[in-house]
Design a protein around this motif. Structure first.
Motif, PDB file in Angstrom:
ATOM      1  N   TYR A  94      -3.581   3.941  -1.643  1.00  0.00           N
ATOM      2  CA  TYR A  94      -3.611   2.914  -2.699  1.00  0.00           C
ATOM      3  C   TYR A  94      -3.167   1.606  -2.071  1.00  0.00           C
ATOM      4  CZ  TYR A  94      -1.675  -0.028  -6.384  1.00  0.00           C
ATOM      5  OH  TYR A  94      -1.378  -1.093  -7.194  1.00  0.00           O
TER       6      TYR A  94
ATOM      7  N   TYR B 111       0.327   5.621   0.922  1.00  0.00           N
ATOM      8  CA  TYR B 111      -0.595   6.688   1.312  1.00  0.00           C
ATOM      9  C   TYR B 111       0.156   8.010   1.409  1.00  0.00           C
ATOM     10  CZ  TYR B 111       1.157   5.580   6.061  1.00  0.00           C
ATOM     11  OH  TYR B 111       1.946   5.325   7.156  1.00  0.00           O
TER      12      TYR B 111
ATOM     13  N   TYR C 253      -4.645  10.487   0.219  1.00  0.00           N
ATOM     14  CA  TYR C 253      -4.540   9.508  -0.864  1.00  0.00           C
ATOM     15  C   TYR C 253      -4.143   8.171  -0.265  1.00  0.00           C
ATOM     16  CZ  TYR C 253      -2.544   6.957  -4.843  1.00  0.00           C
ATOM     17  OH  TYR C 253      -2.247   6.000  -5.780  1.00  0.00           O
TER      18      TYR C 253
ATOM     19  N   GLU D   3       0.836  -1.189   0.000  1.00  0.00           N
ATOM     20  CA  GLU D   3       0.000   0.000   0.000  1.00  0.00           C
ATOM     21  C   GLU D   3       0.875   1.244   0.000  1.00  0.00           C
ATOM     22  OE1 GLU D   3      -2.279  -0.353   3.668  1.00  0.00           O
ATOM     23  OE2 GLU D   3      -1.092   1.262   4.531  1.00  0.00           O
TER      24      GLU D   3
ATOM     25  N   LYS E 291      -8.695   8.687  -2.950  1.00  0.00           N
ATOM     26  CA  LYS E 291      -8.002   9.970  -3.000  1.00  0.00           C
ATOM     27  C   LYS E 291      -8.941  11.134  -2.700  1.00  0.00           C
ATOM     28  CE  LYS E 291      -8.422  10.233  -8.070  1.00  0.00           C
ATOM     29  NZ  LYS E 291      -7.673  10.338  -9.348  1.00  0.00           N
TER      30      LYS E 291
ATOM     31  N   HIS F 189      -7.204  -3.102  -8.231  1.00  0.00           N
ATOM     32  CA  HIS F 189      -6.486  -2.407  -7.181  1.00  0.00           C
ATOM     33  C   HIS F 189      -7.396  -1.308  -6.636  1.00  0.00           C
ATOM     34  CE1 HIS F 189      -2.780  -4.483  -8.040  1.00  0.00           C
ATOM     35  NE2 HIS F 189      -2.854  -4.132  -9.309  1.00  0.00           N
TER      36      HIS F 189
ATOM     37  N   GLU G 159      -7.918   2.438  -5.047  1.00  0.00           N
ATOM     38  CA  GLU G 159      -7.312   3.757  -4.967  1.00  0.00           C
ATOM     39  C   GLU G 159      -8.318   4.720  -4.354  1.00  0.00           C
ATOM     40  OE1 GLU G 159      -4.259   6.190  -7.744  1.00  0.00           O
ATOM     41  OE2 GLU G 159      -6.225   5.792  -8.638  1.00  0.00           O
TER      42      GLU G 159
END
Length: 349
Positions: A324, A312, A322, A310, A339, A335, A337
């Motif tokens: 991911y 961030y 953010y 991950e 944000k 995946h 995501e």
């Protein structure tokens, strides 16, 4: 005549005994402090000098014994006590305080303005030789290092509050995947006035067209010991699980270390579905108002190569802006995501 002579000698003997008794009594009274005769001038000066020297030793020796050759007194560090009405149930200490040497290294890395703030308070608390901070930690005794930790940690806590306090803003919109959006608003905050530890509680509402109603949860940022923890209370969720979770696989963990600098890495244990794993994190970029962190966990079944990853971003005035992470089997191979999109008014239902 003979009788008179005997009587005279007896009287003289009694007078002698009485005089001796009076002298002994005077000496006894002087020793008991009730009557003090005037000694010769030179003897009084000698006793006065000796008395002053003894008094000087008594004044300084306790400080030397207590503070190890330093008159510095280190205040007791106070932790934030969370208000009873917070949803989040804080753990008292997620991690132990950092070592004194690590605190010294952290002081060396902060900017000049922050160092000036630390130095000013150190001086107010009795740190007499600020120039010692420019050398190695070997130049400081344990008491001086402890005071540096105390002041530096307070300064860090106060600065970190600005990164996670969004109370003056009306709310944020975040996006996740294609069908998810999140409304977030800060609903409560608390702080410790002396050490500046703080707790910020955020309410997050999930806008998912596929789910009836609006699932919601609470997540908080805890500023403690010069670090930041993300604390999540599953009991405050409207549903048992919110998938995909927008703050990572381990919602309760440290997200910023004591030493915020590019290249700083740390390891921590996290609990996921009742199992304990080791998560490795590292700061990959550090800007004035933004920090980027990458993390991974090995041995996670269901993830590519059994490895969860991950990333961030923590942005000043927003918190995590953010996030991911690699796909989870339940996410149809995508995946995830998450944000920050933009700021707008958020209404809490």
């Amino acid at each position: 005549m003979m009788i008179f002579k005997k009587r005279f000698m007896a009287g003289l003997f009694l007078f002698s005994l009485l005089l001796t008794a009076c002298e002994d009594g005077a000496k006894s009274n002087s020793q008991n402090g009730q009557t003090i005769s005037n000694p010769p001038d030179n003897q009084g000066e000698e006793e006065k000098i000796n008395s002053e020297e003894e008094e000087k030793e008594i004044d300084t020796s306790p400080a030397q014994n207590q503070h190890k050759n330093s008159g510095i007194k280190v205040p007791a560090y106070k932790h934030l006590e969370g208000p009873d009405d917070f949803y989040t149930q804080m753990e008292p200490n997620l991690l132990q305080p950092v070592s004194l040497n690590e605190a010294y290294k952290a002081y060396q890395s902060i900017d000049n303005d922050a160092q000036s703030v630390v130095q000013e308070e150190l001086t107010e608390l009795g740190f007499s030789d600020i120039q010692k901070l420019d050398h190695s930690s070997n130049q400081l005794n344990e008491n001086e290092l402890s005071l540096l930790y105390y002041v530096l940690t307070k300064t860090k806590n106060k600065q970190l509050q600005d990164w996670f306090n969004i109370g003056d803003k009306e709310g944020f919109i975040f996006t996740g995947l294609s069908e998810y959006s999140y409304d977030a608003v800060q609903v409560q905050q608390a702080s410790e006035p002396e050490t500046h530890e703080a707790l910020f509680e955020n309410y997050v509402e999930v806008e998912d067209p596929a789910i009836a109603g609006s699932p919601f949860f609470f997540i908080s940022y805890l500023v403690r010991d010069g670090r930041v923890y993300q604390v999540h209370d599953p009991a405050a969720n409207s549903t048992e699980n919110i998938t995909p979770f927008p703050y990572g696989i381990a919602p309760t963990r440290m997200i910023l270390p004591y030493h915020v600098q590019k290249g700083t890495a740390w390891e921590q244990e996290v609990t996921i579905d009742g199992k304990t794993y080791s998560m490795i994190s590292e700061i990959t970029d550090k800007q004035d108002d933004e920090v980027r962190v990458s993390s991974f966990i090995n041995g996670m079944e269901g993830y590519p190569n059994n490895r969860y990853e991950e990333e961030y971003i923590i942005k000043k005035g927003i918190g995590i802006s953010y996030h991911y992470h690699t796909k989870h089997p339940d996410n149809m191979g995508n995946h995830f995501e998450f944000k920050y999109s933009h700021e707008q008014p958020v209404l809490i239902q």
